[in-house]
Each structure stands twice: as structure tokens, then as C-alpha cells.
Design a protein around this motif. Structure first.
Motif, mmCIF file in Angstrom:
data_model
loop_
_atom_site.group_PDB
_atom_site.id
_atom_site.type_symbol
_atom_site.label_atom_id
_atom_site.label_comp_id
_atom_site.label_asym_id
_atom_site.label_seq_id
_atom_site.Cartn_x
_atom_site.Cartn_y
_atom_site.Cartn_z
ATOM 1 N N ARG A 121 0.988 -1.230 0.020
ATOM 2 C CA ARG A 121 0.081 0.032 -0.082
ATOM 3 C C ARG A 121 0.970 1.259 -0.011
ATOM 4 O O ARG A 121 2.027 1.236 1.032
ATOM 5 C CB ARG A 121 -0.878 -0.151 1.127
ATOM 6 N N GLU A 123 1.181 4.052 1.566
ATOM 7 C CA GLU A 123 0.806 4.959 2.302
ATOM 8 C C GLU A 123 2.013 5.529 2.962
ATOM 9 O O GLU A 123 3.079 5.449 2.568
ATOM 10 C CB GLU A 123 0.304 4.111 3.648
ATOM 11 N N GLY A 128 6.016 1.084 12.181
ATOM 12 C CA GLY A 128 4.729 0.236 12.079
ATOM 13 C C GLY A 128 4.237 0.446 10.854
ATOM 14 O O GLY A 128 2.762 -0.616 10.744
ATOM 15 N N ARG A 129 4.387 1.096 9.813
ATOM 16 C CA ARG A 129 3.489 1.673 8.692
ATOM 17 C C ARG A 129 4.503 1.452 7.610
ATOM 18 O O ARG A 129 5.439 2.445 7.517
ATOM 19 C CB ARG A 129 2.750 2.562 8.665
ATOM 20 N N TYR A 130 4.400 0.382 6.782
ATOM 21 C CA TYR A 130 5.372 0.188 5.588
ATOM 22 C C TYR A 130 4.587 0.337 4.298
ATOM 23 O O TYR A 130 3.405 -0.046 4.307
ATOM 24 C CB TYR A 130 6.061 -1.015 5.697
ATOM 25 N N PHE A 133 4.514 -4.733 3.278
ATOM 26 C CA PHE A 133 4.077 -5.117 4.807
ATOM 27 C C PHE A 133 3.536 -6.593 4.570
ATOM 28 O O PHE A 133 3.145 -7.032 3.548
ATOM 29 C CB PHE A 133 3.281 -4.339 5.808
ATOM 30 N N GLN A 135 1.112 -9.986 5.967
ATOM 31 C CA GLN A 135 0.095 -10.167 6.774
ATOM 32 C C GLN A 135 -0.003 -11.863 6.915
ATOM 33 O O GLN A 135 0.051 -12.562 5.787
ATOM 34 C CB GLN A 135 -1.345 -9.711 6.128
ATOM 35 N N ARG A 266 -14.531 0.085 9.578
ATOM 36 C CA ARG A 266 -13.551 -0.486 8.628
ATOM 37 C C ARG A 266 -13.900 0.246 7.156
ATOM 38 O O ARG A 266 -14.888 0.104 6.789
ATOM 39 C CB ARG A 266 -13.623 -1.984 8.638
ATOM 40 N N ALA A 294 -2.727 -1.262 16.267
ATOM 41 C CA ALA A 294 -3.739 -2.094 15.758
ATOM 42 C C ALA A 294 -3.122 -3.175 15.200
ATOM 43 O O ALA A 294 -2.068 -2.963 14.359
ATOM 44 C CB ALA A 294 -4.424 -1.245 14.364
ATOM 45 N N LEU A 295 -3.310 -4.448 15.537
ATOM 46 C CA LEU A 295 -2.709 -5.558 15.292
ATOM 47 C C LEU A 295 -3.344 -6.243 14.021
ATOM 48 O O LEU A 295 -2.750 -7.209 13.480
ATOM 49 C CB LEU A 295 -2.374 -6.532 16.295
ATOM 50 N N GLY A 297 -7.560 -7.252 12.025
ATOM 51 C CA GLY A 297 -8.841 -6.957 11.691
ATOM 52 C C GLY A 297 -9.375 -7.742 10.627
ATOM 53 O O GLY A 297 -8.748 -8.446 9.820
ATOM 54 N N SER A 320 -7.147 -10.542 8.996
ATOM 55 C CA SER A 320 -5.704 -10.588 8.835
ATOM 56 C C SER A 320 -5.125 -10.024 9.916
ATOM 57 O O SER A 320 -5.377 -8.917 10.662
ATOM 58 C CB SER A 320 -5.322 -9.992 7.558
ATOM 59 N N LEU A 321 -3.786 -10.428 10.256
ATOM 60 C CA LEU A 321 -2.778 -10.018 11.410
ATOM 61 C C LEU A 321 -1.788 -9.083 10.655
ATOM 62 O O LEU A 321 -1.402 -9.584 9.745
ATOM 63 C CB LEU A 321 -2.556 -10.854 12.161
ATOM 64 N N GLY A 322 -1.439 -8.089 11.162
ATOM 65 C CA GLY A 322 -0.170 -7.542 10.647
ATOM 66 C C GLY A 322 1.115 -7.847 11.373
ATOM 67 O O GLY A 322 1.373 -7.558 12.594
ATOM 68 N N ASP A 324 4.468 -7.546 10.832
ATOM 69 C CA ASP A 324 5.618 -6.691 11.046
ATOM 70 C C ASP A 324 5.327 -6.191 12.470
ATOM 71 O O ASP A 324 6.231 -5.677 13.387
ATOM 72 C CB ASP A 324 5.705 -5.567 10.077
ATOM 73 N N ARG A 325 3.917 -5.502 12.643
ATOM 74 C CA ARG A 325 3.593 -5.225 14.003
ATOM 75 C C ARG A 325 3.542 -6.349 15.102
ATOM 76 O O ARG A 325 4.116 -5.830 16.281
ATOM 77 C CB ARG A 325 2.229 -4.410 13.947
HETATM 78 P P1 AMP Z 1 -6.119 -4.037 7.380
HETATM 79 O O1 AMP Z 1 -6.314 -5.036 6.133
HETATM 80 O O2 AMP Z 1 -6.004 -2.510 6.796
HETATM 81 O O3 AMP Z 1 -7.369 -4.304 8.253
HETATM 82 O O4 AMP Z 1 -4.847 -4.425 8.286
HETATM 83 C C1 AMP Z 1 -4.710 -5.594 9.019
HETATM 84 C C2 AMP Z 1 -3.717 -5.374 9.961
HETATM 85 O O5 AMP Z 1 -2.369 -5.258 9.131
HETATM 86 C C3 AMP Z 1 -3.578 -3.934 10.744
HETATM 87 O O6 AMP Z 1 -4.273 -3.759 11.891
HETATM 88 C C4 AMP Z 1 -2.113 -3.780 10.746
HETATM 89 O O7 AMP Z 1 -1.620 -4.376 12.122
HETATM 90 C C5 AMP Z 1 -1.348 -4.378 9.596
HETATM 91 N N1 AMP Z 1 -0.997 -3.172 8.562
HETATM 92 C C6 AMP Z 1 -2.065 -2.587 7.453
HETATM 93 N N2 AMP Z 1 -1.437 -1.799 6.915
HETATM 94 C C7 AMP Z 1 -0.141 -1.651 7.191
HETATM 95 C C8 AMP Z 1 1.092 -1.066 6.676
HETATM 96 N N3 AMP Z 1 1.161 -0.251 6.001
HETATM 97 N N4 AMP Z 1 2.130 -1.384 7.446
HETATM 98 C C9 AMP Z 1 2.281 -2.413 8.307
HETATM 99 N N5 AMP Z 1 1.159 -3.157 8.950
HETATM 100 C C10 AMP Z 1 -0.110 -2.646 8.366
#
Ligand code: AMP
Length: 435
Positions: A121, A123, A128-130, A133, A135, A266, A294-295, A297, A320-322, A324-325
């Protein structure tokens, strides 16, 4: 200084927001993915790996055109043949595409899949945001049943708690289905329209394109308005109400604590009914304010299949779980991947002849399945023995020039410091005989 230094530096710099994962860091990811997969396999999930590139349209339709992911964050490209592709920004749309493509509706339902891999993504990178990343995800396809929603939530909790992550907070909401969401959306828009002057410019835009997203807004200005906004659970039709009640009952039975959060919607279009997020409450560095990390969702996505062109609905739920976090979260317990064995032997070689001979020793030990560790790059005996002491390895094998010529090694007990000379051919047998 060479004239082109700047050019070179830029060339060997990785892309912003993307990073190399090297050595022990790789094992952190691999160790977690293995442990999470172990939980998934217990629950009857099978692995799935979908391509990292998909048609851009899959995400535009699946995730929704007026979402941040589709509008701002997708890496897209046009192939030489003119196809428009995108690097996957999330896992669910690809898994559903695969289900439909392979006609999995004709198999016994539901189908349960787990996956682990990189997502992309565009972003703004920060801690913690890459932009690339990782999942770990779970998807259950082909069932409407509320027990599937509860199972996924419970599994995420289990995976995280097994990994030493406590202080988890589970936020939960139901955003209804096609029967009742329209009413809620109308009421929400009506309410926000009365406060147009008090909300941020982004929310004014969201009201036009994707009104539910106003509830995601973090802008201070919008918080008082958000606090008084209508709540989706007050508008649920009887089917959705019953479904949500069952999810809560299952969670209560399984002693999973949660917090009902009316502001949780969401961002993606495909969600229906249950939506949830897991976060970790951490203390700030000063130990004062608690922060929420946020880990993971997910949620239910009963209409995604039809959005992608399926004639039949495929009710489904996933999360899914992040990673990296998770692996950097406070309290995270490092899991060693299965391929890494606790070494029994530290292997030391001391001369060019020994280095050549060392491959024979390594092969002998590998064949005998005796885990070893060595430092091929170090030359001095002292440095290598010190390393063996540090790693608390019970035995050292020393291969010097003399031993290399004789086809033997010295086996040293690191505790008693007693030593034996052993023929390389007999080494496996000898070591197996030692405690
Ligand atoms: P999401 O698909 O947006 O619900 O993301 C699920 C989980 O993935 C989030 O709770 C974060 O832990 C992780 N996540 C989402 N975007 C990123 C990102 N850009 N970098 C690192 N972790 C991310």
C-alpha cells in the motif's frame, strides 16, 4: 570522491517504505508464520497462496473504488500488452477470486484458508507502517453461520496470546446488510448534514462518496459530532440482529472479552454484518498515556462474490494480522522456526586445508542429523571457542591442519574440557553416543 557517488547511493537504496529482512529478522517472520499456521491447521484451515499481482479491477470492484486503498494506495501498472494490474493491497479479494475461478462452490462448504505474505500500500511510511508489509490471514468461505465469525475472532486472539501478546482489546460492531444498511446510511448522512460546518473537509467529501467512512475520522474537530452520530446496531434488520447476537453469545461462551464499538466500520466496501479489530494497549515511553496499536482486523463479506461477477452469493468471513507489528509488539515471544535446530556442536576449522576438509565434516554431521553452528569467517581458535562458550554449545569439533591431513577431528567437551580424536568417518556415530 567519485563524481557519480550520489547516483550510486540512490541506486542501492531500497524503495521508500520497503525494507530488506535479513538473517535473524527473517526468522522472526518465519517463526511467527509457522506458529500461526499451526493454530490454523488445528482448526482445519488449508494454505492458499494467490499471486502478488492481480487485475486492478479485482481490487477496484472488490475493495471498492471510493476507498483510500483503491483511490490512493494501490501500486498499479500497465503491462506491455495493455493489461492493468495491481500489487495486492490486501488478501481477501484474491482468495475470493481463486474460490470463484476454481469453482470451489461445488466442494463441501465451508472452505477455510490461511495465508502469509507481503502486501503493498502506498501509504505514508512511519513506525509500524510500511509500503510492503506482511499479513497472516484467515478466510472462511461458503457459510453464513455466526459461529464462523466468532471462530475467526477467537483464533486471532489465540494466535496473539500464544505469541505472548496480552493487553489485547477486541472491538466489535455490526454494520448490517443490504436490507438495513441503507437506512443507517441515510440517517448518518442526515445527521452529518446538520453539522456540515463543524466537520473536516475530508468528512464532507466522505459524505458524498462513502459516508460510513466519516466514522473512521481521527480529526479532533469531528470527534464531538462522531460521538453523537447514529449507531449502526440500532438499525439492524431482524436477520442481522439475530446474527450479531449469536456472534456475541459464542464469544461469551468462549470467554472472549470484547468492546462494542459503534464507530467501527472498517474502510472497505465488501464488509457486511460483523466487523472487528484487535489492538494492543501499550504505555507510551513516559508510561503515561495508553496508546492503541492495531494488530489485525476483519469481518464478514457476504456480497464480495457477486461484486466480482459470481451468479451466486458466497457468504464468507475473514481477518488478517499485521505481522510486522506483531513481531515488534511489546511482550512478543520470539518463535524459532522449525528449520533452526538448537546446535549440539560448534565446528571450528583452523587452516586452509581444514577449510577444504570442513565440507566433509559438515556433510557427515548433516547426514547424522546433528545440528551444528560454525563461524567459517573466523580464524583464531580462541575467538571460535569463546563463541562456542557464549552459545552454550555442549561440544566443539576442532579441525586443524594435522587433523585435516589425518582425516580426523578433535571433539572437545565444553564443560569438562576433555578432548578425543575421532575419525571423520566415525564422527556421527561417536557424537550420537555422547549425551
Ligand atoms: P487491514 O487490512 O487494513 O485491516 O490491516 C490489518 C492489519 O495489517 C492492521 O491491523 C495492521 O496491523 C496491519 N497493517 C495494515 N497496513 C499496514 C502497513 N502499511 N504497514 C504495516 N502493517 C499494516
Amino acid at each position: 570522491m567519485p563524481k557519480n557517488k550520489k547516483v550510486n547511493e540512490a541506486t542501492y537504496q531500497s524503495v521508500k517504505g520497503m525494507h530488506d529482512i535479513i538473517g535473524d529478522d527473517f526468522y522472526l517472520y518465519q517463526g511467527f508464520a509457522e506458529r500461526a499456521a499451526e493454530v490454523a491447521i488445528y482448526y482445519g484451515f488449508k494454505p492458499i497462496e494467490t499471486p502478488m499481482l492481480e487485475k486492478e479491477e479485482l481490487f477496484l470492484r472488490g475493495v471498492g473504488e471510493v476507498t483510500d486503498i483503491a483511490q490512493k494506495e494501490m501500486y498499479t501498472l500497465k503491462t506491455r500488452g495493455g493489461d492493468r494490474l495491481a500489487l495486492r493491497p490486501e488478501g481477501t479479494a484474491g482468495v475470493m477470486r481463486s474460490y470463484l475461478e476454481h469453482g470451489m462452490h461445488s466442494l463441501p462448504q465451508p472452505l477455510m484458508f490461511y495465508y502469509f505474505g507481503p502486501f503493498f500500500r502506498h501509504e505514508n511510511p512511519q513506525a509500524g507502517r510500511y509500503r510492503q508489509f506482511y499479513q497472516f490471514g484467515l478466510e472462511v468461505l461458503g457459510t453464513k453461520k455466526s459461529v464462523a465469525d466468532a471462530m475467526i475472532i477467537m483464533m486471532l486472539k489465540t494466535i496473539l496470546e500464544d505469541a505472548g501478546i496480552n493487553n489485547l482489546q477486541i472491538d466489535l460492531n455490526s454494520i448490517g446488510d443490504a436490507d438495513c444498511r441503507g437506512n443507517f446510511r441515510r440517517e448518518l448522512v442526515n445527521y452529518y448534514k446538520k453539522h456540515l460546518r463543524d466537520i473536516c473537509a475530508d468528512c464532507r467529501e466522505r459524505l458524498k462518496d462513502n459516508p460510513l467512512r466519516v466514522l473512521d475520522c481521527k480529526n479532533e474537530k469531528c470527534q464531538p459530532i462522531k460521538a453523537g452520530a447514529p449507531e449502526s446496531i440500532s438499525y439492524l434488520c431482524s436477520g442481522c440482529k439475530e446474527h450479531f447476537k449469536e456472534v456475541l453469545e459464542y464469544l461469551d461462551t468462549m470467554k472472549v472479552e470484547y468492546r462494542l464499538n459503534p464507530a467501527l466500520v472498517r474502510g472497505l466496501d465488501y464488509y457486511t454484518r460483523t466487523v472487528f479489530e484487535l489492538s494492543m494497549v501499550t504505555e507510551s515511553e513516559l508510561g503515561e498515556k495508553s496508546q492503541s496499536l492495531a494488530l489485525g482486523g476483519g469481518g464478514r463479506y457476504d456480497y464480495l462474490a457477486k461484486t466480482l461477477g459470481s451468479k451466486k452469493d458466497v457468504p464468507a468471513v475473514g481477518a488478517s494480522l499485521g505481522v510486522d507489528r506483531v513481531i515488534t509488539a511489546p511482550g512478543y515471544e520470539k518463535f524459532t522456526p522449525r528449520i533452526i535446530k538448537k546446535p549440539k556442536v560448534y565446528f571450528i576449522q583452523l587452516s586452509p586445508e581444514a577449510k577444504m576438509k570442513s565440507f566433509e565434516v559438515i556433510e557427515t554431521l548433516r547426514y547424522a542429523k546433528i545440528p551444528i553452528v560454525h563461524a567459517m569467517a573466523k580464524d583464531s581458535l580462541g575467538a571460535q571457542l569463546a563463541q562456542a562458550e557464549k552459545l552454550k554449545v555442549p561440544f566443539a569439533i576442532i579441525l586443524g591442519q594435522k587433523e585435516a591431513l589425518e582425516g580426523t577431528v578433535i571433539v572437545r567437551n565444553m564443560d569438562s574440557h576433555s578432548q578425543d580424536t575421532v575419525k571423520i568417518a566415525k564422527l556421527g556415530e561417536y557424537l550420537k553416543g555422547l549425551k
